[in-house]
Design a protein around this motif. Structure first.
Motif, PDB file in Angstrom:
ATOM      1  N   TYR A  31       0.815  -1.201   0.000  1.00 49.13           N
ATOM      2  CA  TYR A  31       0.000   0.000   0.000  1.00 49.13           C
ATOM      3  C   TYR A  31       0.858   1.265   0.000  1.00 49.13           C
ATOM      4  N   ARG A  95      -3.484   6.963   6.560  1.00 50.72           N
ATOM      5  CA  ARG A  95      -4.289   6.420   5.469  1.00 50.72           C
ATOM      6  C   ARG A  95      -3.464   5.416   4.683  1.00 50.72           C
ATOM      7  N   HIS A  97      -3.713   3.145   1.080  1.00 53.01           N
ATOM      8  CA  HIS A  97      -4.495   3.140  -0.158  1.00 53.01           C
ATOM      9  C   HIS A  97      -3.800   2.300  -1.217  1.00 53.01           C
ATOM     10  N   GLU A 104     -10.249  -0.750  -5.530  1.00 52.38           N
ATOM     11  CA  GLU A 104      -9.609   0.206  -4.636  1.00 52.38           C
ATOM     12  C   GLU A 104      -9.832  -0.195  -3.192  1.00 52.38           C
ATOM     13  N   ASP A 106      -9.096   1.500   0.576  1.00 51.29           N
ATOM     14  CA  ASP A 106      -8.776   2.793   1.161  1.00 51.29           C
ATOM     15  C   ASP A 106      -9.142   2.740   2.637  1.00 51.29           C
ATOM     16  N   TRP A 108      -8.595   4.275   6.664  1.00 51.40           N
ATOM     17  CA  TRP A 108      -8.225   5.429   7.483  1.00 51.40           C
ATOM     18  C   TRP A 108      -8.247   5.027   8.955  1.00 51.40           C
TER      19      TRP A 108
END
Length: 118
Positions: A31, A95, A97, A104, A106, A108
């Motif tokens: 990532y 984060r 990603h 995708e 993603d 947090w």
């Protein structure tokens, strides 16, 4: 997948803090991972970023003062912040990603508060 930030707190202008972001549930070095900051009443903004292959980028405001790093063995991201200023205050988020085969992911964290007294 989970990201948990720690290390925030209250510091005087000119002081230092080291933030940590512990990752779990995904392959850390697959990532791009970054630190974002949200000052009070403002939009969230990128502070520093590190790609899966280790390339780092910094916001202009962070260059020369902040250092992003990671420990792949420990699945942990760090942000060393030196010479802190009142404008560095805010909630700092981690984060992670990636986009793989069009999908995708993603993630947090919940953030850690940084307060800089003048």
């Amino acid at each position: 997948a989970q990201l948990v930030e720690s290390g925030g707190g209250l510091v005087q202008t000119g002081g230092s803090l080291r933030l940590s972001c512990a990752a779990s549930g995904f392959t850390f070095d697959d990532y791009d991972i970054g630190w974002f900051r949200q000052p009070p009443g403002k939009e969230r903004e990128l502070v520093a970023h590190i790609t899966g292959i280790g390339t780092t980028t910094y916001a202009d405001s962070a260059k020369g003062r902040f250092t992003i790093s990671r420990d792949i063995a420990e699945d942990t991201l760090y942000l060393q912040m030196n010479s802190l200023k009142p404008e560095d205050a805010g909630v700092y988020y981690c984060r992670a990603h990636t986009v793989v085969a069009g999908k995708e992911n993603d993630y947090w964290g919940r953030g850690t508060q940084v307060t800089v007294s003048s």
